[in-house]
Design an enzyme around this catalytic site. Structure first.
Site, short mmCIF file in Angstrom:
data_model
loop_
_atom_site.label_atom_id
_atom_site.label_comp_id
_atom_site.label_asym_id
_atom_site.label_seq_id
_atom_site.Cartn_x
_atom_site.Cartn_y
_atom_site.Cartn_z
N THR A 27 34.40 45.95 47.30
CA THR A 27 33.00 46.22 46.97
C THR A 27 32.55 47.47 47.94
O THR A 27 33.20 47.71 49.00
CB THR A 27 32.11 45.00 47.61
OG1 THR A 27 32.30 43.84 46.83
CG2 THR A 27 30.73 45.35 47.83
N HIS A 177 36.97 36.18 39.58
CA HIS A 177 37.02 36.59 40.96
C HIS A 177 37.06 34.76 41.49
O HIS A 177 35.94 34.40 41.54
CB HIS A 177 36.12 37.16 41.39
CG HIS A 177 36.27 37.49 43.02
ND1 HIS A 177 37.49 36.86 43.75
CD2 HIS A 177 35.56 38.31 43.90
CE1 HIS A 177 37.32 37.35 44.97
NE2 HIS A 177 36.25 38.37 45.19
N TYR A 182 33.58 33.25 46.39
CA TYR A 182 32.57 33.49 45.56
C TYR A 182 32.75 32.10 44.56
O TYR A 182 33.19 31.14 45.07
CB TYR A 182 32.83 34.77 44.59
CG TYR A 182 32.52 35.65 45.59
CD1 TYR A 182 31.23 36.18 45.85
CD2 TYR A 182 33.38 36.52 46.35
CE1 TYR A 182 30.78 37.16 46.66
CE2 TYR A 182 33.09 37.37 47.13
CZ TYR A 182 31.82 37.80 47.23
OH TYR A 182 31.60 39.10 48.04
N GLY A 291 47.63 41.61 52.74
CA GLY A 291 46.98 42.12 53.92
C GLY A 291 45.58 41.54 54.01
O GLY A 291 44.88 41.89 54.83
#
Length: 374
Positions: A27, A177, A182, A291
């Site tokens: 984002t 997603h 979410y 990560g």
């Protein structure tokens, strides 16, 4: 030039990827107020077209799923036209790009939503705050509405409509997603799904019912080969609690494995080794992200993942923010630019499209190369 497994080609359904380096969704808050991507967004993604695959920032499928101000959408004709500029630019630069569909569910605030209403999630459980509002202020999220069955059906339809809009906008596919707190993740997690109906934890298939319904519907609408899924089992971001992720995600993959989806995009977790547990249960392409909630992924990290057989491709986030030519830097063993954290989410090109590629850095003064060791 270095030889590395990350730079070997890969066939992803109908797409021929020149390397196995994927740009992760991130984002950046650069959309116009109505959710239309601005021209600078096309510059940003086209600069990074050297990735084997680009996955965009999260895009809301409808206003009902808008989680924040200046996050882009894929609902209106204006959105489709705006994203067509982006996909045309990426394809002209030789790249491939999927749109990530990100329904916020309980995440959102009336002052950061075009609809101005309280968001809805699987259960009336508020997220921790604060959230960014219109104009830069911050506030704690409200307690969301509990989604009705009709809300759930509408969310499925919204994802289908947005996926079709993505294809119309020229995207090579869509990623749903299902991670990072979410909507899909909210149905999977312990503390955000307290329902007592068929979508709740009371039935064996309850937690995974909505994810399966929405993935199946999108795959039917635009093709399974154009449909991917991102999951982050056990990820505690935004207050998510999953005490025992393994049974839930094993059940989910058992329901989805035969659909022929484009890929599974899976993040690892220190408490739950998702790659080790779920890789043997998934027979399609797998993108690993190692990560999440950890130090940024290095070239050596990615090589280790591929060498272990844990994944077919590796996604990079922070490294792609600051290094539009990341695959070339890996190939040359070149230093990486550092992220301008002060301008991650600010309007305009600074900290967005102003990172130098290797040739630009070599042409400018040494001080312009905000570089750090690999």
């Amino acid at each position: 030039m270095r030889t590395t497994p990350l730079l070997t080609p890969y066939r992803l359904g109908p797409l021929h990827l020149p390397n196995r380096i994927v740009m992760a969704p991130m984002t950046r808050f650069r959309a116009a107020e109505d959710g239309t991507p601005q021209p600078i967004v096309a510059d940003y993604y086209a600069q990074r077209a050297g990735a084997g695959l680009i996955i965009t920032e999260g895009i809301w499928p409808s206003r009902r799923g808008q989680s924040g101000w200046r996050i882009p959408g894929l609902q209106t004709p204006e959105h489709v036209r705006g994203w067509r500029v982006v996909t045309d630019a990426v394809h002209a630069a030789g790249g491939r790009i999927f749109a990530q569909l990100m329904h916020g569910g309980r995440i959102g605030h009336p002052l950061a939503r075009l609809s101005g209403d309280v968001p809805a999630g699987p259960s009336a459980v508020a997220a921790p705050g604060p959230l960014r509002l219109r104009g830069g202020a911050k506030a704690d999220p409200p307690t969301p509405r509990t989604m009705t069955r009709e809300d759930i059906r509408q969310a499925v339809l919204d994802h289908v409509a947005a996926a079709r809009n993505a294809v119309a906008a020229g995207f090579d596919g869509v990623e749903l997603h299902g991670a990072n707190s979410y909507l899909i993740h909210q149905f999977l997690a312990d503390n955000t799904n307290l329902r007592d109906d068929e979508y709740g934890p009371a039935t064996p298939a309850g937690r995974v019912r909505f994810p399966v319904e929405v993935l199946t519907a999108v795959a039917d609408a635009v093709g399974a080969e154009r449909t991917g899924l991102r999951l982050s089992p056990g990820n505690p971001q935004a207050g998510m609690v999953e005490n025992d992720p393994a049974p839930v995600y094993r059940s989910l993959l058992a329901a989805l494995d035969g659909l022929g989806l484009a890929y599974l995009h899976l993040t690892d977790n220190d408490r739950y080794p998702a790659l080790a547990d779920l890789r043997p249960r998934w027979h399609g392409p797998l993108i690993a992200n190692v990560g999440e909630n950890r130090a940024p992924t290095t070239r050596r990290d990615g090589e280790s993942v591929l060498a272990s057989g844990s994944a077919d491709l590796v996604s990079y986030g922070r490294a792609f923010i600051a290094n539009p030519d990341l695959p070339e830097r890996f190939a040359r063993g070149a230093p990486l630019n550092t992220v301008d954290r002060a301008h991650l989410y600010t309007p305009g090109p600074r900290g967005y499209t102003d990172y130098p590629a290797l040739e630009e850095a070599a042409a400018g003064p040494l001080s312009a190369l905000r570089a750090a060791p690999r």
